[in-house]
Design an enzyme around this catalytic site. Structure first.
Site, mmCIF file in Angstrom:
data_model
loop_
_atom_site.group_PDB
_atom_site.id
_atom_site.type_symbol
_atom_site.label_atom_id
_atom_site.label_comp_id
_atom_site.label_asym_id
_atom_site.label_seq_id
_atom_site.Cartn_x
_atom_site.Cartn_y
_atom_site.Cartn_z
ATOM 1 N N GLY A 70 0.787 -1.218 0.000
ATOM 2 C CA GLY A 70 0.000 0.000 0.000
ATOM 3 C C GLY A 70 0.823 1.275 0.000
ATOM 4 O O GLY A 70 0.380 2.302 -0.503
ATOM 5 N N HIS A 134 -14.615 12.407 -14.706
ATOM 6 C CA HIS A 134 -14.180 12.416 -16.110
ATOM 7 C C HIS A 134 -12.878 13.183 -16.312
ATOM 8 O O HIS A 134 -12.560 14.136 -15.601
ATOM 9 C CB HIS A 134 -15.275 13.028 -16.983
ATOM 10 C CG HIS A 134 -15.507 14.487 -16.720
ATOM 11 N ND1 HIS A 134 -14.854 15.496 -17.404
ATOM 12 C CD2 HIS A 134 -16.301 15.118 -15.822
ATOM 13 C CE1 HIS A 134 -15.247 16.670 -16.962
ATOM 14 N NE2 HIS A 134 -16.129 16.474 -15.983
ATOM 15 N N HIS A 143 -1.969 6.586 -4.822
ATOM 16 C CA HIS A 143 -2.966 5.857 -4.034
ATOM 17 C C HIS A 143 -4.140 6.797 -3.782
ATOM 18 O O HIS A 143 -3.985 7.831 -3.124
ATOM 19 C CB HIS A 143 -2.364 5.393 -2.712
ATOM 20 C CG HIS A 143 -3.268 4.517 -1.892
ATOM 21 N ND1 HIS A 143 -2.794 3.750 -0.853
ATOM 22 C CD2 HIS A 143 -4.599 4.272 -1.945
ATOM 23 C CE1 HIS A 143 -3.797 3.080 -0.307
ATOM 24 N NE2 HIS A 143 -4.909 3.395 -0.963
#
Length: 210
Positions: A70, A134, A143
């Site tokens: 992570g 978008h 992340h």
């Protein structure tokens, strides 16, 4: 390219979620590598404890990797020594427009949404229920944490961590290797290496960890 067997580098909590995604998609995990013996008890049949140099010499060389870590900096570092092709892990419940481009090594968790004309780089994490609107550009090793919201036309630089529940309003550019704190609301561009917290978001110091 689609694969039915994947290897993981990393055996912590993030790796367990990736394993769950892969199983959900009918893909088996052949090997799990880590260099931390303390992780040997985690929820895997077998963890191969090896140095970063040794991992390239193990069997199943044809099976691609996902770097199941992570931490953005560590994921970046592992990518520099790991000689392998990479695969993606995208949960079946994620909503991803057909125009979206996603790089190798990237993982998309359950319930995430990625809207039209967005580009997601390599080794990115789009975490649980994250919303990416978008025309976003998300560079490598980013992340996007659970429940974070990126509005339209947002750019996120390499290695940046967007914390849980953070909101970035439209047409904002966040630089590379930044940390956006949990719950922050970003209403202006963020310079490279900034650590930002609060509503509205304010730079409190620079990220010297990279």
């Amino acid at each position: 390219m689609n694969y039915n067997k994947i290897r993981l580098y990393g055996a912590g909590g993030h790796a367990q979620i990736i394993k769950s995604i892969l199983i959900h998609n009918g893909i088996s995990v052949t090997d799990v590598f880590d260099d931390d013996p303390a992780l040997s008890h985690h929820n895997f049949d077998k963890i191969i404890i090896s140095t970063r140099k040794e991992v390239n010499g193990f069997p199943h060389k044809g099976d691609p990797f996902i770097i199941a870590i992570g931490d953005n900096k560590q994921r970046y570092q592992v990518s520099k020594f790991l000689k392998s092709e990479y695969s993606k892990a995208i949960h079946g419940s994620a909503i991803i427009d057909s125009s979206v481009k996603i790089g190798q090594g990237t993982v998309v968790y359950a319930g995430a949404a990625i809207q039209p004309n967005t580009t997601v780089g390599k080794h990115v994490i789009i975490n649980t229920l994250a919303s990416v609107d978008h025309d976003n550009i998300i560079e490598d090793f980013v992340h996007i944490s659970p429940n974070a919201t990126l509005c339209g036309l947002v750019e996120i630089g390499e290695g940046t961590h967007v914390g849980a529940g953070a909101v970035i309003i439209p047409e904002i550019k966040v630089g590379k290797w930044c940390v956006i704190g949990a719950g922050a609301v970003i209403i202006r561009d963020v310079p490279d290496f900034s650590i930002v917290v609060g509503n509205p978001g304010k730079v409190i110091k620079m990220n010297t960890d990279f």
